[in-house]
Design a protein around this motif. Sequence first.
Motif, PDB file in Angstrom:
ATOM      1  N   MET A 243      -0.325  15.160 -22.172  1.00 34.55           N
ATOM      2  CA  MET A 243      -0.076  14.405 -23.398  1.00 34.55           C
ATOM      3  C   MET A 243       0.901  15.090 -24.347  1.00 34.55           C
ATOM      4  SD  MET A 243      -1.036  11.668 -25.246  1.00 34.55           S
ATOM      5  CE  MET A 243      -2.697  11.151 -24.769  1.00 34.55           C
ATOM      6  N   ASP A 244       2.026  14.412 -24.619  1.00 30.56           N
ATOM      7  CA  ASP A 244       2.918  14.862 -25.686  1.00 30.56           C
ATOM      8  C   ASP A 244       2.218  14.608 -27.018  1.00 30.56           C
ATOM      9  OD1 ASP A 244       5.129  15.807 -27.007  1.00 30.56           O
ATOM     10  OD2 ASP A 244       6.337  14.016 -26.704  1.00 30.56           O
ATOM     11  N   VAL A 245       2.585  15.355 -28.066  1.00 30.21           N
ATOM     12  CA  VAL A 245       1.914  15.171 -29.347  1.00 30.21           C
ATOM     13  C   VAL A 245       2.745  14.373 -30.350  1.00 30.21           C
ATOM     14  CG1 VAL A 245       0.322  17.112 -29.222  1.00 30.21           C
ATOM     15  CG2 VAL A 245       2.642  17.500 -30.017  1.00 30.21           C
ATOM     16  N   ARG A 246       4.035  14.550 -30.324  1.00 33.92           N
ATOM     17  CA  ARG A 246       4.877  13.861 -31.310  1.00 33.92           C
ATOM     18  C   ARG A 246       5.698  12.787 -30.607  1.00 33.92           C
ATOM     19  NH1 ARG A 246       7.836  17.239 -35.818  1.00 33.92           N
ATOM     20  NH2 ARG A 246       5.706  17.134 -36.602  1.00 33.92           N
ATOM     21  N   MET A 247       5.356  11.522 -30.898  1.00 32.87           N
ATOM     22  CA  MET A 247       6.031  10.384 -30.290  1.00 32.87           C
ATOM     23  C   MET A 247       6.167   9.278 -31.330  1.00 32.87           C
ATOM     24  SD  MET A 247       4.014  10.216 -26.615  1.00 32.87           S
ATOM     25  CE  MET A 247       2.379  10.354 -27.389  1.00 32.87           C
ATOM     26  N   PRO A 248       7.163   8.422 -31.192  1.00 26.36           N
ATOM     27  CA  PRO A 248       7.257   7.279 -32.110  1.00 26.36           C
ATOM     28  C   PRO A 248       6.080   6.344 -31.893  1.00 26.36           C
ATOM     29  CG  PRO A 248       8.828   7.070 -30.305  1.00 26.36           C
ATOM     30  CD  PRO A 248       8.255   8.455 -30.217  1.00 26.36           C
ATOM     31  N   GLY A 249       5.693   5.644 -32.945  1.00 28.37           N
ATOM     32  CA  GLY A 249       4.518   4.784 -32.829  1.00 28.37           C
ATOM     33  C   GLY A 249       3.258   5.614 -32.910  1.00 28.37           C
ATOM     34  N   ARG A 250       2.368   5.434 -31.974  1.00 29.65           N
ATOM     35  CA  ARG A 250       1.098   6.162 -31.980  1.00 29.65           C
ATOM     36  C   ARG A 250       1.290   7.551 -31.380  1.00 29.65           C
ATOM     37  NH1 ARG A 250      -4.624   3.362 -30.596  1.00 29.65           N
ATOM     38  NH2 ARG A 250      -5.945   4.978 -31.513  1.00 29.65           N
TER      39      ARG A 250
ATOM     40  N   VAL B 174       0.874  11.724  -9.588  1.00 29.40           N
ATOM     41  CA  VAL B 174       1.114  10.994 -10.831  1.00 29.40           C
ATOM     42  C   VAL B 174       0.828   9.520 -10.582  1.00 29.40           C
ATOM     43  CG1 VAL B 174       2.813  10.346 -12.564  1.00 29.40           C
ATOM     44  CG2 VAL B 174       2.856  12.646 -11.587  1.00 29.40           C
ATOM     45  N   VAL B 175      -0.158   8.979 -11.297  1.00 28.74           N
ATOM     46  CA  VAL B 175      -0.534   7.579 -11.088  1.00 28.74           C
ATOM     47  C   VAL B 175       0.090   6.655 -12.118  1.00 28.74           C
ATOM     48  CG1 VAL B 175      -2.689   8.177  -9.924  1.00 28.74           C
ATOM     49  CG2 VAL B 175      -2.678   7.875 -12.414  1.00 28.74           C
ATOM     50  N   ALA B 176       0.591   7.224 -13.233  1.00 26.87           N
ATOM     51  CA  ALA B 176       1.224   6.388 -14.262  1.00 26.87           C
ATOM     52  C   ALA B 176       1.966   7.266 -15.243  1.00 26.87           C
ATOM     53  CB  ALA B 176       0.182   5.552 -15.004  1.00 26.87           C
ATOM     54  N   GLU B 177       2.921   6.642 -15.961  1.00 28.13           N
ATOM     55  CA  GLU B 177       3.627   7.286 -17.049  1.00 28.13           C
ATOM     56  C   GLU B 177       3.499   6.414 -18.293  1.00 28.13           C
ATOM     57  OE1 GLU B 177       7.684   8.089 -16.092  1.00 28.13           O
ATOM     58  OE2 GLU B 177       7.223   8.967 -14.136  1.00 28.13           O
ATOM     59  N   ALA B 178       3.614   7.041 -19.467  1.00 25.58           N
ATOM     60  CA  ALA B 178       3.558   6.304 -20.723  1.00 25.58           C
ATOM     61  C   ALA B 178       4.493   6.951 -21.719  1.00 25.58           C
ATOM     62  CB  ALA B 178       2.129   6.281 -21.273  1.00 25.58           C
ATOM     63  N   ALA B 179       5.085   6.129 -22.600  1.00 27.19           N
ATOM     64  CA  ALA B 179       6.072   6.634 -23.552  1.00 27.19           C
ATOM     65  C   ALA B 179       5.520   6.766 -24.965  1.00 27.19           C
ATOM     66  CB  ALA B 179       7.301   5.725 -23.561  1.00 27.19           C
ATOM     67  N   ASP B 180       4.286   6.353 -25.196  1.00 28.65           N
ATOM     68  CA  ASP B 180       3.674   6.526 -26.520  1.00 28.65           C
ATOM     69  C   ASP B 180       2.160   6.479 -26.392  1.00 28.65           C
ATOM     70  OD1 ASP B 180       2.769   3.801 -26.524  1.00 28.65           O
ATOM     71  OD2 ASP B 180       4.693   3.158 -27.336  1.00 28.65           O
ATOM     72  N   GLY B 181       1.474   6.694 -27.515  1.00 27.92           N
ATOM     73  CA  GLY B 181       0.024   6.775 -27.483  1.00 27.92           C
ATOM     74  C   GLY B 181      -0.668   5.502 -27.042  1.00 27.92           C
TER      75      GLY B 181
ATOM     76  N   ARG C 212      -5.576  13.051 -10.056  1.00 25.99           N
ATOM     77  CA  ARG C 212      -4.772  11.923 -10.522  1.00 25.99           C
ATOM     78  C   ARG C 212      -4.337  12.175 -11.964  1.00 25.99           C
ATOM     79  NH1 ARG C 212      -5.497   7.009  -8.356  1.00 25.99           N
ATOM     80  NH2 ARG C 212      -6.030   6.068 -10.359  1.00 25.99           N
ATOM     81  N   ILE C 213      -3.041  12.009 -12.228  1.00 25.68           N
ATOM     82  CA  ILE C 213      -2.464  12.438 -13.507  1.00 25.68           C
ATOM     83  C   ILE C 213      -1.669  11.316 -14.149  1.00 25.68           C
ATOM     84  CG2 ILE C 213      -0.862  14.086 -14.586  1.00 25.68           C
ATOM     85  CD1 ILE C 213      -1.462  15.824 -11.971  1.00 25.68           C
ATOM     86  N   VAL C 214      -1.804  11.179 -15.466  1.00 26.27           N
ATOM     87  CA  VAL C 214      -0.947  10.312 -16.272  1.00 26.27           C
ATOM     88  C   VAL C 214      -0.065  11.212 -17.134  1.00 26.27           C
ATOM     89  CG1 VAL C 214      -0.856   8.686 -18.197  1.00 26.27           C
ATOM     90  CG2 VAL C 214      -2.449   8.300 -16.319  1.00 26.27           C
ATOM     91  N   ILE C 215       1.232  10.983 -17.104  1.00 30.83           N
ATOM     92  CA  ILE C 215       2.184  11.748 -17.908  1.00 30.83           C
ATOM     93  C   ILE C 215       2.559  10.921 -19.135  1.00 30.83           C
ATOM     94  CG2 ILE C 215       4.487  12.772 -18.002  1.00 30.83           C
ATOM     95  CD1 ILE C 215       4.305  13.173 -14.980  1.00 30.83           C
ATOM     96  N   VAL C 216       2.419  11.514 -20.325  1.00 29.63           N
ATOM     97  CA  VAL C 216       2.728  10.817 -21.574  1.00 29.63           C
ATOM     98  C   VAL C 216       3.792  11.592 -22.333  1.00 29.63           C
ATOM     99  CG1 VAL C 216       1.805   9.829 -23.695  1.00 29.63           C
ATOM    100  CG2 VAL C 216       0.344  10.012 -21.671  1.00 29.63           C
ATOM    101  N   ASP C 217       4.968  11.009 -22.486  1.00 24.68           N
ATOM    102  CA  ASP C 217       6.056  11.626 -23.248  1.00 24.68           C
ATOM    103  C   ASP C 217       7.080  10.549 -23.556  1.00 24.68           C
ATOM    104  OD1 ASP C 217       8.648  13.219 -23.746  1.00 24.68           O
ATOM    105  OD2 ASP C 217       7.127  14.794 -23.621  1.00 24.68           O
ATOM    106  N   ASP C 218       7.648  10.589 -24.749  1.00 27.36           N
ATOM    107  CA  ASP C 218       8.614   9.553 -25.114  1.00 27.36           C
ATOM    108  C   ASP C 218       9.991   9.801 -24.508  1.00 27.36           C
ATOM    109  OD1 ASP C 218       8.835  11.791 -26.864  1.00 27.36           O
ATOM    110  OD2 ASP C 218      10.055  10.602 -28.228  1.00 27.36           O
ATOM    111  N   ASP C 219      10.206  10.978 -23.931  1.00 25.40           N
ATOM    112  CA  ASP C 219      11.490  11.319 -23.320  1.00 25.40           C
ATOM    113  C   ASP C 219      11.412  11.052 -21.813  1.00 25.40           C
ATOM    114  OD1 ASP C 219      13.721  12.615 -22.172  1.00 25.40           O
ATOM    115  OD2 ASP C 219      13.817  14.039 -23.830  1.00 25.40           O
ATOM    116  N   GLN C 220      12.206  10.099 -21.350  1.00 24.45           N
ATOM    117  CA  GLN C 220      12.169   9.733 -19.941  1.00 24.45           C
ATOM    118  C   GLN C 220      12.553  10.890 -19.029  1.00 24.45           C
ATOM    119  OE1 GLN C 220      14.616   6.367 -18.934  1.00 24.45           O
ATOM    120  NE2 GLN C 220      13.824   6.210 -16.853  1.00 24.45           N
ATOM    121  N   LEU C 221      13.489  11.727 -19.468  1.00 19.79           N
ATOM    122  CA  LEU C 221      13.906  12.866 -18.658  1.00 19.79           C
ATOM    123  C   LEU C 221      12.772  13.883 -18.503  1.00 19.79           C
ATOM    124  CD1 LEU C 221      17.564  13.493 -19.903  1.00 19.79           C
ATOM    125  CD2 LEU C 221      16.814  12.403 -17.767  1.00 19.79           C
ATOM    126  N   VAL C 222      12.004  14.071 -19.575  1.00 16.45           N
ATOM    127  CA  VAL C 222      10.855  14.977 -19.495  1.00 16.45           C
ATOM    128  C   VAL C 222       9.835  14.430 -18.508  1.00 16.45           C
ATOM    129  CG1 VAL C 222       8.900  15.953 -20.752  1.00 16.45           C
ATOM    130  CG2 VAL C 222      11.167  15.946 -21.802  1.00 16.45           C
TER     131      VAL C 222
END
Length: 221
Positions: free
Chosen positions: A55-62, A31-38, A5-15
Amino acid sequence: MQTVRIVIVDDDQLVRMALRLVIEGEPDLSVVAEAADGNAAITAVDEHRPDVVLMDVRMPGRDGLSATREILARPEPPRVLVLTTFDSDELVLGALQAGALGFVLKDTPPPQIVTAVRTVSGGNPALSPAATARVIAAATGPGSSATRRSSRDEARRRLSALTERELDTARAVADGLGNPEIADRLHISIATVKAHIGNLFAKLTVENRVQIALLVRDAQE
């Protein structure tokens, strides 16, 4: 077959969409969920209890570094695989030092991303040799935080606890070699390589191969 089970974290929706397409094409990955920031990543982890967070490392906010630290401080946390374009090397290093098991570049071919996810889900590091070399170069450059933190004498002191064969293995790790390549270089079996690397983790009190490589590079300064 147990599904990872995987959560994808990236601020770019296309990514996120591209990663979902790659992952959902595999029968053992979901993929069980997506997130756009920390912050959203932490919420998703609490709600869905995934096995792996990409996990993406550079995102707006957290940012991903802060989120990784908080996620890995939880009881029975998921594995974290860092996602990067390498315009933020210090954040990648910080995530690895916080306990992330590896990293992949955003332009990594899909089969390699899938392999990295599976590797991390099993509790093993997934560090691309080419990417590892770039992180080490960034970390050991003049004025970098890793250089400030670790002196040559301290690195040599820690490495002095190793046997000659363990030291050879550590040097091969620093050159970005995977286990099969190390076995070929040292003319030993892959099982023996794994045993040496286990000893390196214990004797050097490190959590991943990048930290081993950094110690070797620091000792050579």
